[in-house]
Design a protein around this motif. Structure first.
Motif, PDB file in Angstrom:
ATOM      1  N   UNK A  86       0.832  -1.212   0.000  1.00 12.48           N
ATOM      2  CA  UNK A  86       0.000   0.000   0.000  1.00 12.48           C
ATOM      3  C   UNK A  86       0.863   1.259   0.000  1.00 12.48           C
ATOM      4  N   UNK A  87       1.966   1.249   0.733  1.00  9.89           N
ATOM      5  CA  UNK A  87       2.866   2.402   0.745  1.00  9.89           C
ATOM      6  C   UNK A  87       3.391   2.661  -0.663  1.00  9.89           C
ATOM      7  N   UNK A  88       3.825   1.603  -1.346  1.00  6.98           N
ATOM      8  CA  UNK A  88       4.369   1.756  -2.694  1.00  6.98           C
ATOM      9  C   UNK A  88       3.320   2.336  -3.629  1.00  6.98           C
ATOM     10  N   UNK A 146       1.350   7.182  -6.512  1.00  6.11           N
ATOM     11  CA  UNK A 146       0.250   8.109  -6.804  1.00  6.11           C
ATOM     12  C   UNK A 146       0.585   9.523  -6.340  1.00  6.11           C
ATOM     13  N   UNK A 147       1.110   9.644  -5.131  1.00  6.79           N
ATOM     14  CA  UNK A 147       1.453  10.954  -4.575  1.00  6.79           C
ATOM     15  C   UNK A 147       2.471  11.673  -5.448  1.00  6.79           C
ATOM     16  N   UNK A 181      12.318   7.755  -2.629  1.00  3.65           N
ATOM     17  CA  UNK A 181      10.970   7.199  -2.758  1.00  3.65           C
ATOM     18  C   UNK A 181      10.500   6.633  -1.415  1.00  3.65           C
ATOM     19  N   UNK A 182      11.386   5.921  -0.736  1.00  5.45           N
ATOM     20  CA  UNK A 182      11.005   5.260   0.517  1.00  5.45           C
ATOM     21  C   UNK A 182      11.158   6.142   1.749  1.00  5.45           C
ATOM     22  N   UNK A 183      11.688   7.328   1.605  1.00  4.18           N
ATOM     23  CA  UNK A 183      11.839   8.234   2.747  1.00  4.18           C
ATOM     24  C   UNK A 183      10.553   9.029   2.923  1.00  4.18           C
ATOM     25  N   UNK A 184       9.686   8.548   3.784  1.00  3.91           N
ATOM     26  CA  UNK A 184       8.376   9.179   3.968  1.00  3.91           C
ATOM     27  C   UNK A 184       8.464  10.539   4.660  1.00  3.91           C
ATOM     28  N   UNK A 185       9.632  10.879   5.196  1.00  2.85           N
ATOM     29  CA  UNK A 185       9.776  12.192   5.839  1.00  2.85           C
ATOM     30  C   UNK A 185       9.970  13.306   4.815  1.00  2.85           C
ATOM     31  N   UNK A 186      10.254  12.953   3.577  1.00  2.90           N
ATOM     32  CA  UNK A 186      10.458  13.951   2.527  1.00  2.90           C
ATOM     33  C   UNK A 186       9.122  14.340   1.913  1.00  2.90           C
TER      34      UNK A 186
END
Length: 103
Positions: free
Chosen positions: A4-6, A11-12, A64-69
């Motif tokens: 789901x994160x991917x 999409x984001x 891509x995987x750094x959700x803090x960005x």
């Protein structure tokens, strides 16, 4: 991190880039429903396709995987410019970033 994160991150970043699912699918050389099938949870990209998607979106896999960005595309673009700077200009950019982040 999960599937789901991917899906959500693709999409984001696609929306932030201002590209439709159809256009992105077409630009990547797939059928018009390729990205839509990923977004809807019907498929996930292969690893090699994931790398192409990252390149298309203007991010590294790490970004891509750094959700803090909040805006990894801008970070990646800034990084590309920073790599071309002289040591003196890079130092000036660091000082400017320090000043701006202190606000």
């Amino acid at each position: 991190m999960n599937a789901d994160y991917i899906r959500n991150r693709i999409s984001q970043l696609r929306i932030k880039k201002g590209v439709s699912e159809y256009r992105m699918s077409s630009d990547l050389g797939h059928s018009k429903s390729y990205i839509q099938s990923i977004s809807r949870g019907k498929a996930l990209p292969s690893f090699s396709e994931f790398l192409y998607i990252c390149e298309y979106l203007g991010v590294t896999p790490a970004e891509f995987f750094d959700s803090s960005l909040e805006d990894p595309q801008a970070i990646c673009e800034l990084n590309q410019y920073a790599r071309k700077l002289s040591p003196e200009d890079l130092n000036a950019l660091v000082k400017m970033a320090e000043r701006l982040s202190a606000k």
